[in-house]
Design a protein around this motif. Structure first.
Motif, short mmCIF file in Angstrom:
data_model
loop_
_atom_site.label_atom_id
_atom_site.label_comp_id
_atom_site.label_asym_id
_atom_site.label_seq_id
_atom_site.Cartn_x
_atom_site.Cartn_y
_atom_site.Cartn_z
N SER A 81 0.83 -1.21 0.00
CA SER A 81 0.00 0.00 0.00
C SER A 81 0.86 1.26 0.00
O SER A 81 0.53 2.24 -0.67
N LEU A 82 1.98 1.23 0.74
CA LEU A 82 2.88 2.38 0.74
C LEU A 82 3.54 2.57 -0.62
O LEU A 82 3.99 3.67 -0.94
N ALA A 83 3.61 1.52 -1.41
CA ALA A 83 4.14 1.61 -2.78
C ALA A 83 3.03 1.91 -3.78
O ALA A 83 3.24 1.80 -4.99
N SER A 84 1.84 2.27 -3.28
CA SER A 84 0.70 2.70 -4.11
C SER A 84 0.07 1.57 -4.90
O SER A 84 -0.60 1.82 -5.90
N TYR A 85 0.25 0.31 -4.47
CA TYR A 85 -0.45 -0.79 -5.12
C TYR A 85 -1.83 -0.98 -4.49
O TYR A 85 -1.97 -0.90 -3.27
N PRO A 86 -2.85 -1.25 -5.29
CA PRO A 86 -4.13 -1.67 -4.72
C PRO A 86 -3.96 -3.03 -4.06
O PRO A 86 -3.44 -3.96 -4.67
N VAL A 87 -4.39 -3.16 -2.81
CA VAL A 87 -4.11 -4.40 -2.08
C VAL A 87 -5.17 -4.64 -1.01
O VAL A 87 -5.66 -3.70 -0.39
N ILE A 88 -5.51 -5.91 -0.82
CA ILE A 88 -6.34 -6.36 0.28
C ILE A 88 -5.63 -7.54 0.92
O ILE A 88 -4.65 -8.06 0.37
N SER A 89 -6.09 -7.99 2.08
CA SER A 89 -5.42 -9.09 2.76
C SER A 89 -6.42 -9.93 3.54
O SER A 89 -7.48 -9.44 3.95
N PHE A 90 -6.05 -11.22 3.75
CA PHE A 90 -6.93 -12.17 4.42
C PHE A 90 -6.11 -13.17 5.21
O PHE A 90 -4.90 -13.28 5.07
N GLY A 91 -6.83 -13.97 6.04
CA GLY A 91 -6.28 -15.14 6.70
C GLY A 91 -7.10 -16.35 6.32
O GLY A 91 -8.28 -16.23 5.95
N THR A 92 -6.51 -17.52 6.40
CA THR A 92 -7.20 -18.75 6.01
C THR A 92 -7.60 -19.63 7.19
O THR A 92 -8.24 -20.66 7.01
N GLY A 93 -7.22 -19.26 8.40
CA GLY A 93 -7.53 -20.07 9.56
C GLY A 93 -9.01 -20.04 9.91
O GLY A 93 -9.78 -19.21 9.40
N SER A 94 -9.42 -20.93 10.81
CA SER A 94 -10.80 -20.92 11.27
C SER A 94 -11.05 -19.81 12.27
O SER A 94 -12.15 -19.27 12.37
N LEU A 95 -10.00 -19.45 13.03
CA LEU A 95 -10.05 -18.37 14.01
C LEU A 95 -8.72 -17.63 14.00
O LEU A 95 -7.70 -18.16 13.56
N VAL A 96 -8.74 -16.42 14.51
CA VAL A 96 -7.51 -15.65 14.67
C VAL A 96 -6.86 -16.09 15.97
O VAL A 96 -7.48 -16.04 17.04
N ARG A 97 -5.61 -16.54 15.89
CA ARG A 97 -4.90 -17.02 17.07
C ARG A 97 -3.61 -16.22 17.27
O ARG A 97 -2.78 -16.14 16.36
N LEU A 98 -3.48 -15.66 18.46
CA LEU A 98 -2.29 -14.92 18.84
C LEU A 98 -1.66 -15.57 20.07
O LEU A 98 -2.38 -16.13 20.90
#
Length: 290
Positions: A81-98
């Motif tokens: 995004s800082l390089a001006s590219y159109p971008v989205i992001s995702f995760g593939t897990g069943s839940l977010v784990r930290l």
């Protein structure tokens, strides 16, 4: 104690007045400021001299994916995004784990509805010393400057306008809900993305390159991997731009039809050239369909 009067005339003993402090630096343009996080990598994110991505009219659209949409995919999301590219992001897990206080006590959150800010506030309230030391709070500071919260790949409605994500970094250009390149950060995430695309049966009849850049899930490796992904994106975009210029504006020559797909044909060679520069980040590639 007596003092030699000749010493009073010694220029080395003459007290000089203190020099005034230097003037403060000029204020920075707010549009060039970056989020206050050590993962922002201020040194690595500066633009090379004589290179301005903002002036380029053509940009490939990217999607970055990791397990929880927290570390690796978000570092790459921010860099792109800082390089001006159109971008989205995702995760593939069943839940977010930290990570939690022990390996058997992770912090678990649902995708799509929990904000990075909520996670930051909760962890900072639980044990700020622990979660600052292990980097989670700094990571979440970065993440909440990029978008609202982690999203799950399997829940993404491909082709549906993303009008509720206008404030996300890199959202300009991906409002239509499709991308040209998906970059995963772990082989199991690549498998999950490819399997899911097969299940969706390519109803939009739109080609998409799915590339895996294998990055270890820690903060230091995410920084290295983010830099490598940005370089790969630059190489892919330059190739697409070459084909666009050569064919008078159509960089895919009607991909999906009978006219051939010159950019799509060149992608494996681009990845091979990139892999020579980044041999410690094994890559996988396939052409799939939205």
């Amino acid at each position: 104690m007596a003092t030699d009067p000749r010493l009073a005339r010694d220029p080395r003993r003459i007290n000089t007045p203190p020099q005034p402090p230097p003037p403060p630096p000029p204020p920075q343009d707010l549009h060039q400021q970056r989020p206050p996080s050590r993962y922002d990598g201020a040194d690595g994110y500066s633009q090379p001299p004589n290179q301005s991505r903002d002036d380029e009219s053509f940009k490939l659209k990217f999607c970055t994916v990791c397990a929880s949409n927290q570390n690796r995919s978000m570092e790459a999301h921010l860099r792109l995004s800082l390089a001006s590219y159109p971008v989205i992001s995702f995760g593939t897990g069943s839940l977010v784990r930290l990570p939690g206080p022990s390996i058997t006590q992770p912090n678990v959150y649902p995708f799509n509805s929990t904000s990075y800010d909520t996670m930051y506030t909760e962890l900072n309230g639980k044990d700020p010393r622990l979660y600052r030391a292990n980097g989670l709070l700094t990571m979440l500071e970065r993440n909440r400057s990029v978008k609202f919260g982690p999203e799950r790949w399997q829940d993404w409605a491909i082709g549906k306008p993303r009008l509720d994500h206008r404030d996300d970094r890199g959202s300009a250009g991906v409002e239509g809900g499709v991308v040209d390149v998906v970059i995963t950060c772990e082989e199991r995430c690549w498998d999950a993305v490819v399997d899911n695309l097969i299940e969706r049966e390519g109803k939009l009849n739109r080609p998409v390159h799915v590339i895996n850049v294998d990055i270890k899930d820690n903060h230091e490796e995410a920084l290295v991997g983010g830099k490598a992904i940005l370089e790969l994106a630059d190489m892919l975009n330059a190739t697409a731009q070459e084909e666009r210029n050569r064919s008078g504006g159509e960089w895919r020559n009607g991909a999906g039809g009978g006219g051939g797909s010159s950019f799509d044909d060149r992608v494996p060679d681009v990845i091979a050239a990139w892999q020579e520069k980044w041999p410690t980040l094994p890559a996988l590639w396939t052409l799939a369909w939205f």
